[in-house]
Motif scaffolding. Structure first.
Motif, short mmCIF file in Angstrom:
data_model
loop_
_atom_site.label_atom_id
_atom_site.label_comp_id
_atom_site.label_asym_id
_atom_site.label_seq_id
_atom_site.Cartn_x
_atom_site.Cartn_y
_atom_site.Cartn_z
N PHE A 24 0.82 -1.22 0.00
CA PHE A 24 0.00 0.00 0.00
C PHE A 24 0.85 1.27 0.00
CE2 PHE A 24 -3.95 -2.32 1.11
CZ PHE A 24 -4.82 -1.63 0.28
N ILE A 25 2.00 1.23 0.70
CA ILE A 25 2.89 2.40 0.71
C ILE A 25 3.38 2.68 -0.71
CG2 ILE A 25 5.17 3.25 1.46
CD1 ILE A 25 4.59 1.79 4.18
N VAL A 26 3.78 1.63 -1.42
CA VAL A 26 4.23 1.79 -2.82
C VAL A 26 3.08 2.28 -3.70
CG1 VAL A 26 5.09 0.55 -4.86
CG2 VAL A 26 6.07 0.07 -2.60
N TYR A 27 1.91 1.66 -3.55
CA TYR A 27 0.73 1.99 -4.36
C TYR A 27 0.28 3.44 -4.14
CZ TYR A 27 -4.11 1.64 -6.09
OH TYR A 27 -5.29 1.85 -6.76
N ASP A 28 0.19 3.85 -2.87
CA ASP A 28 -0.28 5.20 -2.55
C ASP A 28 0.75 6.26 -2.90
OD1 ASP A 28 -2.83 4.47 -1.68
OD2 ASP A 28 -2.14 4.05 0.35
N THR A 29 2.05 5.93 -2.78
CA THR A 29 3.11 6.87 -3.19
C THR A 29 3.06 7.06 -4.70
OG1 THR A 29 4.49 6.13 -1.33
CG2 THR A 29 5.58 7.37 -3.07
N ASN A 30 2.80 5.99 -5.43
CA ASN A 30 2.65 6.05 -6.89
C ASN A 30 1.49 6.99 -7.26
OD1 ASN A 30 3.23 4.66 -9.65
ND2 ASN A 30 1.03 4.44 -9.43
N ASP A 31 0.37 6.86 -6.52
CA ASP A 31 -0.79 7.74 -6.75
C ASP A 31 -0.46 9.18 -6.39
OD1 ASP A 31 -2.39 5.76 -7.71
OD2 ASP A 31 -3.76 5.68 -6.01
N LEU A 32 0.33 9.36 -5.34
CA LEU A 32 0.73 10.70 -4.90
C LEU A 32 1.53 11.40 -6.01
CD1 LEU A 32 0.93 12.66 -2.39
CD2 LEU A 32 3.12 11.56 -1.91
N ILE A 33 2.39 10.66 -6.67
CA ILE A 33 3.23 11.22 -7.73
C ILE A 33 2.43 11.48 -9.00
CG2 ILE A 33 5.23 10.76 -9.23
CD1 ILE A 33 6.29 8.92 -6.91
N LYS A 34 1.47 10.59 -9.31
CA LYS A 34 0.83 10.64 -10.63
C LYS A 34 -0.64 10.99 -10.65
CE LYS A 34 3.62 7.27 -13.16
NZ LYS A 34 3.53 6.05 -13.97
N ARG A 35 -1.41 10.53 -9.67
CA ARG A 35 -2.87 10.51 -9.86
C ARG A 35 -3.68 11.45 -9.00
NH1 ARG A 35 -1.00 5.70 -11.26
NH2 ARG A 35 -1.56 5.05 -13.36
N PHE A 36 -3.26 11.68 -7.77
CA PHE A 36 -4.05 12.57 -6.91
C PHE A 36 -4.08 13.98 -7.50
CE2 PHE A 36 -3.11 9.55 -3.32
CZ PHE A 36 -4.44 9.30 -2.97
N SER A 37 -5.26 14.61 -7.50
CA SER A 37 -5.34 16.00 -7.95
C SER A 37 -4.88 16.91 -6.81
CB SER A 37 -6.76 16.35 -8.39
OG SER A 37 -7.59 16.51 -7.26
N TYR A 38 -4.58 18.16 -7.14
CA TYR A 38 -4.02 19.08 -6.13
C TYR A 38 -4.98 19.35 -4.97
CZ TYR A 38 -0.65 19.87 -9.89
OH TYR A 38 0.29 19.69 -10.86
N ASP A 39 -6.28 19.16 -5.19
CA ASP A 39 -7.27 19.37 -4.11
C ASP A 39 -7.41 18.15 -3.20
OD1 ASP A 39 -7.88 21.92 -4.97
OD2 ASP A 39 -9.43 21.23 -6.35
N ASP A 40 -6.75 17.04 -3.56
CA ASP A 40 -6.90 15.79 -2.80
C ASP A 40 -5.85 15.61 -1.71
OD1 ASP A 40 -8.95 15.24 -4.51
OD2 ASP A 40 -7.88 13.76 -5.72
N TYR A 41 -5.21 16.71 -1.28
CA TYR A 41 -4.08 16.59 -0.35
C TYR A 41 -4.48 15.93 0.98
CZ TYR A 41 -6.02 21.03 1.40
OH TYR A 41 -6.85 22.00 1.89
N ILE A 42 -5.72 16.18 1.46
CA ILE A 42 -6.16 15.58 2.73
C ILE A 42 -6.32 14.07 2.57
CG2 ILE A 42 -8.08 15.44 4.39
CD1 ILE A 42 -6.50 17.95 4.85
#
Length: 244
Positions: free
Chosen positions: A202-220
């Motif tokens: 999950f750490i790898v998966y969520d870090t991958n999303d952090l780099i590529k997929r989360f929009s700027y409003d999704d910081y929380i």
């Protein structure tokens, strides 16, 4: 002329991205993405510091430690905090980009999680808690750096999603079995070991999303995902070290 400007702008962005981009063919601004990543890790750091302070309270302050161990209402407080955190997670999934409600909910969620972590630490020797915390830090740091390095070279870890979800379902089944038929220290260690591996994924998966997929409003929501991964990994490692 307009078309030429657009092409020139895209070409400039693409060239600019090559030197500073987080992954190949990145077309968004690397500065904006790095700003978003820093914001998320700042929030996670504050959450972890708060949780660490709460855990220290339950380890080193006799009144708090004795409450967690012996008070008649201890289970009510523990399960209350756990259920409260779960409900807040559901509410946050609806309001994570509504400011300032999201920050209030995030604070309450972190408090609920900190109480459950504090209770877990109250039953374990301080030395083991420190070992688990150090191990969690090393594993999280290593996996985060690896993910940034791999993504920069073109890897994508979004394929892990279905496997991680299926693994969580298996974990849930094991947890139910453990409640009905206690499996003893060996069973606990096996479940915790499996859980720790899932959290690494999950750490790898969520870090991958952090780099590529989360929009700027999704910081929380991004902060909740990474904080949750780290806290769960810590709890599993604490269980393993305590049963050794």
């Amino acid at each position: 002329m307009g078309k030429g400007d657009i092409e020139a702008g895209f070409s400039h962005a693409h060239m600019h991205g090559n030197s500073n981009s987080l992954y190949p063919s990145m077309i968004e601004s690397p500065e904006l993405r790095w700003g978003f990543i820093r914001k998320v890790y700042t929030i996670v750091s504050v959450q972890l510091l708060f949780t660490a302070a709460f855990a220290a309270l339950f380890i080193f302050v006799p009144v708090a430690r004795d409450f967690a161990r012996y008070n008649n209402y201890r289970l009510l407080v523990f399960f209350g905090a756990a259920i409260f955190s779960f409900i807040l997670l559901f509410v946050l999934s609806k309001y994570y980009n509504k400011h300032p409600v999201n920050l209030v909910l995030l604070g309450l969620y972190t408090l609920g999680m900190s109480i459950t972590v504090g209770f877990a630490c109250a039953f374990v020797d301080a030395k083991i808690v420190l070992e688990a915390a150090l191990l969690t830090g090393v594993v999280t740091g290593s996996l985060t750096m690896y993910t940034f390095w791999a993504v920069k070279r073109g890897s994508d870890f979004s394929f892990l999603g279905p496997f991680l979800f299926a693994s969580l379902m298996v974990m849930l089944l094991f947890a139910i079995i453990q409640l009905i038929i206690p499996l003893g220290p060996t069973g606990r260690m096996l479940i915790a070991g499996f859980g720790a591996l899932i959290m690494c994924g999950f750490i790898v998966y969520d870090t991958n999303d952090l780099i590529k997929r989360f929009s700027y409003d999704d910081y929380i929501w991004a902060a909740i995902a990474i904080y949750g991964d780290i806290i769960n990994l810590f709890i599993y490692l604490l269980t393993i070290l305590n049963d050794l």
